[in-house]
Design an enzyme around this catalytic site. Structure first.
Site, short mmCIF file in Angstrom:
data_model
loop_
_atom_site.label_atom_id
_atom_site.label_comp_id
_atom_site.label_asym_id
_atom_site.label_seq_id
_atom_site.Cartn_x
_atom_site.Cartn_y
_atom_site.Cartn_z
N ASP A 1 37.81 47.66 52.65
CA ASP A 1 38.41 46.73 53.60
C ASP A 1 39.85 46.42 53.19
O ASP A 1 40.26 46.76 52.08
CB ASP A 1 37.59 45.44 53.74
CG ASP A 1 37.21 44.87 52.40
OD1 ASP A 1 38.07 44.88 51.50
OD2 ASP A 1 36.07 44.41 52.23
N ASP B 1 43.07 43.61 53.03
CA ASP B 1 43.60 42.25 53.11
C ASP B 1 45.10 42.36 53.32
O ASP B 1 45.75 43.26 52.77
CB ASP B 1 43.31 41.50 51.81
CG ASP B 1 41.82 41.36 51.56
OD1 ASP B 1 41.10 41.07 52.54
OD2 ASP B 1 41.36 41.57 50.43
N ASP C 1 44.12 36.99 40.84
CA ASP C 1 43.34 36.96 39.60
C ASP C 1 43.81 37.94 38.52
O ASP C 1 44.15 37.54 37.42
CB ASP C 1 41.83 37.09 39.89
CG ASP C 1 41.48 38.18 40.88
OD1 ASP C 1 42.38 38.96 41.26
OD2 ASP C 1 40.31 38.26 41.28
#
Ligand code: ATP
Ligand code: MG
Length: 457
Positions: A72, A74, A148
């Site tokens: 996917d 982002d 992160d």
């Protein structure tokens, strides 16, 4: 520029400035544009035509750099959620902790986020320092600093084919290393789920965890208990259905992180039979994911918790309860004990109960009963579950093989199977471990033993 050149000649290492990206050209990063989803391209183009900055970001860039087709995409932009929403027909603002926009094209969902600013000191936190809500927008470099790991903080602009790298992620990709951005303890405290994420990425990407990133985890793991159960569930499900669940588990154990980090597995891994069963179930799930087959969360969690159910079931039976009510009581206990740690959705719980409740019915092989069981809507999954139990040594493999034969036979053969005098019929399930006596009967579509089962520990 000249300063830079002199430093280079003198061999002085440039101090990295995380507010300035290293800009990598197509020749340097080698991303294949054909791996980019046309819808992701459409979103970045639309935003850019309106004068906004827009990049593909996060895991998709990481995967593209590794030559893997991302599952996917982002997108990160300086447009606000409202501005984004206006540009697309099917766009929805969602999220509490972070507002994001879901843009839909047919079946494909793209997550579009506005660049985040530095975590606001006033942002509401829980008593352990976990940030509860923070929607401050910011500059792109600030957005990068809030991500992160360095390998997850790179931005790809499909229009220019440039990758903007703020935290030396490219070097970490090359060194196959996961490195948390910023001060590790502080970042885990803000969001303990990052500890689960690092383990998942390490197993999935076969990357090592940088020492400073790994070291605090053992001590900080209990902070996971303060994260809302629904979020732990989402992350656990991602981990378990990553296609590398077994490797994740092995990594967790080898790093001594399985205690506290995955409360669900603590109990299971203590028992030799439980560990074998879980190992087989996960190897099998990984195999299915690799083959692109769907994985049922109900089956997965039913398998993970089965040995807890078994233990309680036996205890209720020993206390004089009849087997079927005893099994239901055991199922209630196990599901109740998990609900505060892991928000299992109602549908998943129903599937788990169905699978468990079907198991004693496989012991009855006479009259009309087997035909009734065949009609159960979840029979296939129930049989797969039974086969896992047999493969792990909990049951006699003969019982599982009989059912597999019965299921795959036609009318007359079924009758003759019903006439067979089953071995050890009526005796309690074999307690002793039977190793490698499994027949290599036809494999089911479902969750039969996978080829990596030999790795069982
Ligand atoms: P995958 O989708 O393969 O599981 P991913 O890296 O894309 O991996 P997502 O959960 O989709 O993971 O998140 C997208 C990006 O958002 C991440 O790459 C990271 O930059 C950022 N992100 C996600 N979760 C966190 C978090 N808990 N803390 C900081 N940044 C995060
Ligand atoms: Mg992603």
């Amino acid at each position: 520029m000249i300063k830079k050149l002199i430093r280079k000649i003198l061999g002085v290492k440039e101090k990295h400035d995380p507010s300035r990206p290293q800009i990598l050209s197509a020749a340097e990063h080698g991303i294949d544009p054909a791996l980019v989803s046309p819808h992701a391209l459409r979103v970045t183009q639309t935003l850019q035509q309106e004068g906004f900055a827009a990049f593909i970001v996060g895991g998709a860039v990481r995967d593209l750099l590794l030559g893997v087709k991302p599952k996917d995409f982002d997108i990160a932009t300086n447009a606000t959620p409202e501005q984004i929403k206006k540009l697309f027909r099917r766009a929805f603002i969602i999220g509490r902790r972070f507002q994001i926009v879901h843009v839909m094209f047919g079946q494909e969902l793209l997550e579009v986020t506005t660049f985040r600013g530095p975590a606001n000191g006033d942002a509401p936190k829980d008593e352990h320092g976990r940030v509860l809500r923070d929607n401050t927008f910011g500059e792109q470099h600030q957005d990068a600093a809030r991500r992160d790991f360095s390998v997850n903080a790179m931005y790809y602009n499909p229009a220019t084919q440039e990758v903007w790298d703020y935290h030396l992620g490219m070097a970490d990709i090359r060194a196959k290393t996961l490195r948390i951005i910023g001060q590790p303890e502080a970042r885990y405290r803000e969001d303990p789920v990052r500890m689960l994420r690092v383990v998942r990425f390490a197993a999935k990407l076969q990357f090592k965890i940088a020492e400073e990133t790994r070291a605090p985890i053992t001590v900080m793991a209990p902070l996971i208990n303060n994260v809302p159960a629904a979020r732990v569930f989402d992350e656990m499900l991602k981990l378990l259905t990553s296609g590398h669940a077994l490797a994740c588990l092995q990594q967790l154990r080898s790093e001594g992180l399985h205690h506290g980090l995955l409360p669900l597995l603590d109990v299971v891994l203590e028992q030799p039979l439980g560990a074998k069963f879980v190992t087989l179930a996960l190897a099998n799930t990984d195999e299915r994911v690799t083959q692109g087959k769907p994985v049922s969360p109900g089956f997965l969690f039913a398998a993970l918790l089965w040995h807890q159910v078994l233990e309680k079931w036996n205890a209720y039976k020993a206390a004089g309860e009849f087997p079927i009510p005893a099994l239901h009581l055991a199922a209630d206990d196990v599901l109740d004990s998990q609900s505060d740690k892991l928000a299992l959705q109602r549908k998943i719980c129903t599937d788990m109960r169905d699978l468990w409740a079907m198991q004693p019915r496989f012991e009855r092989r006479q009259g009309k009963t087997p035909y009734k069981l065949l009609e159960h809507p979840r029979f296939r999954a129930g049989l797969d579950f039974l086969e896992l139990r047999a493969a792990s040594g909990e049951l006699d493999t003969e019982l599982a093989q009989w059912w597999r034969d019965f299921y795959e036979s036609d009318g007359p053969s079924r009758e003759s199977l019903l006439q067979q005098k089953p071995r050890e019929e009526g005796a309690p399930p074999a307690k002793k471990r039977r190793r490698s006596r499994r027949k290599s009967g036809p494999r089911s579509e479902g969750q039969a033993e996978g080829p990596r089962a030999g790795e069982a520990s």
